[in-house]
Design a protein around this motif. Sequence first.
Motif, short mmCIF file in Angstrom:
data_model
loop_
_atom_site.label_atom_id
_atom_site.label_comp_id
_atom_site.label_asym_id
_atom_site.label_seq_id
_atom_site.Cartn_x
_atom_site.Cartn_y
_atom_site.Cartn_z
N GLY A 285 0.80 -1.22 0.00
CA GLY A 285 0.00 0.00 0.00
C GLY A 285 0.83 1.27 0.00
N VAL A 286 2.02 1.20 -0.64
CA VAL A 286 2.90 2.37 -0.67
C VAL A 286 3.38 2.61 -2.10
CG1 VAL A 286 3.68 1.95 1.69
CG2 VAL A 286 5.02 1.03 -0.22
N PRO A 287 3.76 3.85 -2.45
CA PRO A 287 4.34 4.11 -3.77
C PRO A 287 5.69 3.42 -3.91
CG PRO A 287 3.61 6.15 -2.72
CD PRO A 287 3.58 5.08 -1.67
N LEU A 288 6.05 3.11 -5.15
CA LEU A 288 7.31 2.43 -5.42
C LEU A 288 8.50 3.26 -4.93
CD1 LEU A 288 8.90 0.11 -6.60
CD2 LEU A 288 8.65 1.13 -8.88
N ALA A 289 8.41 4.59 -5.07
CA ALA A 289 9.51 5.45 -4.61
C ALA A 289 9.77 5.27 -3.12
CB ALA A 289 9.21 6.91 -4.93
N GLN A 290 8.70 5.23 -2.32
CA GLN A 290 8.88 5.04 -0.87
C GLN A 290 9.47 3.69 -0.56
OE1 GLN A 290 5.27 5.84 1.32
NE2 GLN A 290 4.94 7.79 0.26
N LEU A 291 9.04 2.67 -1.27
CA LEU A 291 9.59 1.33 -1.07
C LEU A 291 11.09 1.33 -1.36
CD1 LEU A 291 9.15 -1.78 -0.61
CD2 LEU A 291 8.84 -1.94 -3.09
N SER A 292 11.48 1.98 -2.46
CA SER A 292 12.89 1.99 -2.88
C SER A 292 13.77 2.74 -1.89
CB SER A 292 13.01 2.63 -4.27
OG SER A 292 12.23 1.93 -5.23
N ILE A 293 13.29 3.87 -1.38
CA ILE A 293 14.06 4.65 -0.39
C ILE A 293 14.14 3.88 0.93
CG2 ILE A 293 14.09 6.76 0.99
CD1 ILE A 293 12.73 8.16 -1.44
N ALA A 294 13.02 3.31 1.36
CA ALA A 294 13.00 2.55 2.61
C ALA A 294 13.95 1.36 2.55
CB ALA A 294 11.58 2.08 2.91
N TRP A 295 14.02 0.73 1.38
CA TRP A 295 14.91 -0.42 1.20
C TRP A 295 16.36 0.00 1.45
CZ3 TRP A 295 19.06 -1.42 -1.92
CH2 TRP A 295 19.48 -2.75 -2.01
N CYS A 296 16.77 1.16 0.96
CA CYS A 296 18.13 1.66 1.19
C CYS A 296 18.36 1.94 2.68
CB CYS A 296 18.38 2.93 0.39
SG CYS A 296 18.31 2.76 -1.40
N ALA A 297 17.40 2.64 3.28
CA ALA A 297 17.54 3.05 4.68
C ALA A 297 17.53 1.87 5.64
CB ALA A 297 16.43 4.04 5.05
N ALA A 298 16.94 0.77 5.21
CA ALA A 298 16.84 -0.42 6.07
C ALA A 298 18.19 -1.12 6.25
CB ALA A 298 15.82 -1.40 5.50
N ASN A 299 19.15 -0.83 5.38
CA ASN A 299 20.48 -1.42 5.53
C ASN A 299 21.15 -0.81 6.76
OD1 ASN A 299 23.32 -1.91 5.34
ND2 ASN A 299 23.14 -2.26 3.16
N GLU B 236 6.29 13.01 0.05
CA GLU B 236 6.13 11.59 -0.29
C GLU B 236 7.38 10.80 0.11
OE1 GLU B 236 3.55 9.59 -1.64
OE2 GLU B 236 2.52 11.34 -0.83
N ASN B 237 8.56 11.34 -0.24
CA ASN B 237 9.82 10.63 0.05
C ASN B 237 10.00 10.40 1.55
OD1 ASN B 237 10.43 10.62 -2.66
ND2 ASN B 237 11.95 12.27 -2.55
N MET B 238 9.65 11.40 2.35
CA MET B 238 9.88 11.31 3.80
C MET B 238 9.00 10.25 4.46
SD MET B 238 12.39 13.19 4.31
CE MET B 238 13.23 13.99 2.94
N LYS B 239 7.90 9.90 3.82
CA LYS B 239 7.04 8.85 4.36
C LYS B 239 7.71 7.48 4.28
CE LYS B 239 2.73 11.20 3.15
NZ LYS B 239 1.60 11.23 2.18
#
Length: 328
Positions: free
Chosen positions: A262-276, A294-297
């Motif tokens: 339930g999230v935009p692809l951009a948020q998923l991609s940024i979150a994936w980086c930050a999760a490292n 949007e990005n900050m979410k």
Amino acid sequence: MQYKNLGRSGLRVSQLSYGAWVSFGNQLDVKEAKSLLQCCRDQGVNFFDNAEVYANGRAEEIMGQAIRELGWKRSDVVVSTKIFWGGQGPNDKGLSRKHIVEGTKASLKRLEMDYVDIIYCHRPDSLTPIEETVRAMNHVIDRGWAFYWGTSEWSAQQITEAWAVAHRLDLVGPIVEQPEYNLLSRHKVESEYLPLYSTYGIGLTTWSPLSSGVLTGKYKKGVIPPDSRFALENYKNLASRSLSDDVLRKVDGLKPIADELGVPLAQLSIAWCAANPNVTSVICGATKESQILENMKAIDVIPLLTPAVMEKIEAVVQTKPKRPDSYR
């Protein structure tokens, strides 16, 4: 917003940050920059990245003027810049003591600041001995022009050599590296740099989490939105390299995973980086307030990235580098 220590230092930076590359001076002037920077602050961002080469110095001027006009307290924010490409003359580029000192002073003048918090060597310089560069960066710190120094797009071997010099001379080594890192570019962060995290406590401020917008899903085969980065004349060659059939197929494969969460692809991609866990801060770019919001979410998406979701993502992109046996 979450805040993390930059490597082993005591400096705390927001997990998501804002970078002036491409936007400031090319697409945005001071008025727009002020609204974007304030939007970032309102979302808890305290780290802002720049470089002497961005828009030939104009990006630093815009950021400095915007921060001054916004009336921010300097100690509330972390500002970084990068030194390497300062001009056309033979001594206006590289990492010689001459250019590091002169380039730093010129950057501070453009930023209208007495110091930056972090100064990076924007690329390695094969023409300058690493000892000269390490000594010069320590001179910058000793003069109070920067508090910490780091590298950008250096190899693990070059960072190791810099630390060897620092240890030998009892100087300050680089505490941070700024590499490209996203779902399509992973080797340095996940393989090459592995020994550096534990040995030297290197932090990472990564750039291009959306691979210049590719991982937003807005690009289609032969379709480039007119207000996008790849529509800029300087970036058309990058577009032709970045938008291969294979890449676009992977992006299409990621969309159902984002939809399921339930999230935009951009948020998923940024979150994936930050999760490292080795990534301290993910530097995001944006030309509109709506993009920043949007990005900050993406911060809220990080907890959704369970091992099962990460496996689904990996099955689509298949970009995980093979770890050398000695690092396991």
